[in-house]
Design an enzyme around this catalytic site. Structure first.
Site, PDB file in Angstrom:
ATOM      1  CE  LYS A 203      43.704  34.723  38.711  1.00  0.00           C
ATOM      2  NZ  LYS A 203      43.914  35.699  39.802  1.00  0.00           N
ATOM      3  NE  ARG A 237      45.274  30.737  45.078  1.00  0.00           N
ATOM      4  CZ  ARG A 237      44.131  30.190  44.396  1.00  0.00           C
ATOM      5  NH1 ARG A 237      44.035  30.845  43.004  1.00  0.00           N
ATOM      6  NH2 ARG A 237      43.250  29.673  44.551  1.00  0.00           N
TER       7      ARG A 237
END
Length: 256
Positions: A203, A237
């Site tokens: 991210k 995840r």
């Protein structure tokens, strides 16, 4: 939880697995690397992503879910649309991973009618607005309050806590200080009887810290996932299953 995006515009791997054979091969590779769950998504939820209609999303995820139905690990569908949830569960999915926390009309009732697991995520705003100017007086308290309210809504609908995971939504309507505060406070975010899922893989906030582009964030992603799993999360995840599992194996050995 290994990520299988069948989208043209996901921030990290958009377009790589739109072709069904490529998506199936990628999913099988993640299983071989040690994935315990596969998360299949047909609509990007990155900041600025454009929404797609249900028919488009279904055309992307259903063939893959049907192809993976015999893979012997749970399949999660990453969607906020009840129509997609219903079809995916019928095709063999056993978990709904919803960035909108089952707030769409009929989503709660649909999930309650079966026995699928659900993941409820917090985000401020939507894909178009969530990173424009997110603001919190108390990010940990506000995120926990939202998640507790959604867990309570699930229970009222008939979804037991044992079926629920919560996700504070790292990177979804949060700036770097918000993300760090949430990760440092995973125990405070915990809701009894539920699991905590964390999605940090590749991210933008990792790039802010390291200066690395999205394709070079493996080290930061693994570090953040391991930190989360060592400090209160139960599910990570991730895009990079083998690297994350290898790191966890070493950490577990060192911790006895």
């Amino acid at each position: 939880m290994g990520i299988v995006n069948v989208t043209p515009d996901s921030f990290s791997d958009g377009g790589r697995y739109l072709d069904l054979p490529a998506a199936v091969a990628h999913a099988q590779r993640l299983i071989e690397e040690g994935a315990d769950i596969l998360d299949v998504g047909g609509e990007s939820t990155r900041p600025g992503a454009e929404s797609v209609d249900s028919e488009t999303e279904l055309s992307r995820v259903l063939p893959l879910i049907e192809s993976l139905a015999g893979c012997n690990i749970p399949i999660s569908v990453d969607t906020s649309k009840p129509q997609v949830m219903r079809a995916a569960l019928a095709a063999g999915a056993s978990m709904i991973n919803d960035v909108n926390a089952l707030q769409a009309p009929t989503a709660l009732e649909l999930a309650a009618a079966g026995d699928a697991a659900v993941c409820l995520m917090h985000r401020q705003g939507d894909a178009a607005t969530m990173q424009l100017a997110p603001y919190y007086d108390d990010v940990v308290g506000e995120v926990r309050q939202f998640l507790a309210q959604r867990v309570a809504a699930c229970e009222r609908a008939g979804i037991a806590r044992a079926r629920i995971a919560i996700d504070p939504g790292i990177g979804f309507g949060k700036l770097l200080p918000h993300n760090l505060a949430l990760l440092r406070s995973l125990e405070a975010l915990r809701i009894d009887g539920t699991a905590t899922l964390i999605g940090v893989s590749r991210k933008a906030w990792l790039g802010q810290l390291t200066g690395s582009p999205v394709e070079a964030r493996l080290g930061g992603s693994v570090a953040a996932a391991c930190y989360a799993l060592a400090h209160g999360a139960q599910i990570a995840r991730v895009h990079d299953v083998k690297a994350t599992r290898d790191a966890l194996t070493v950490l577990e050995a060192l911790n006895g």
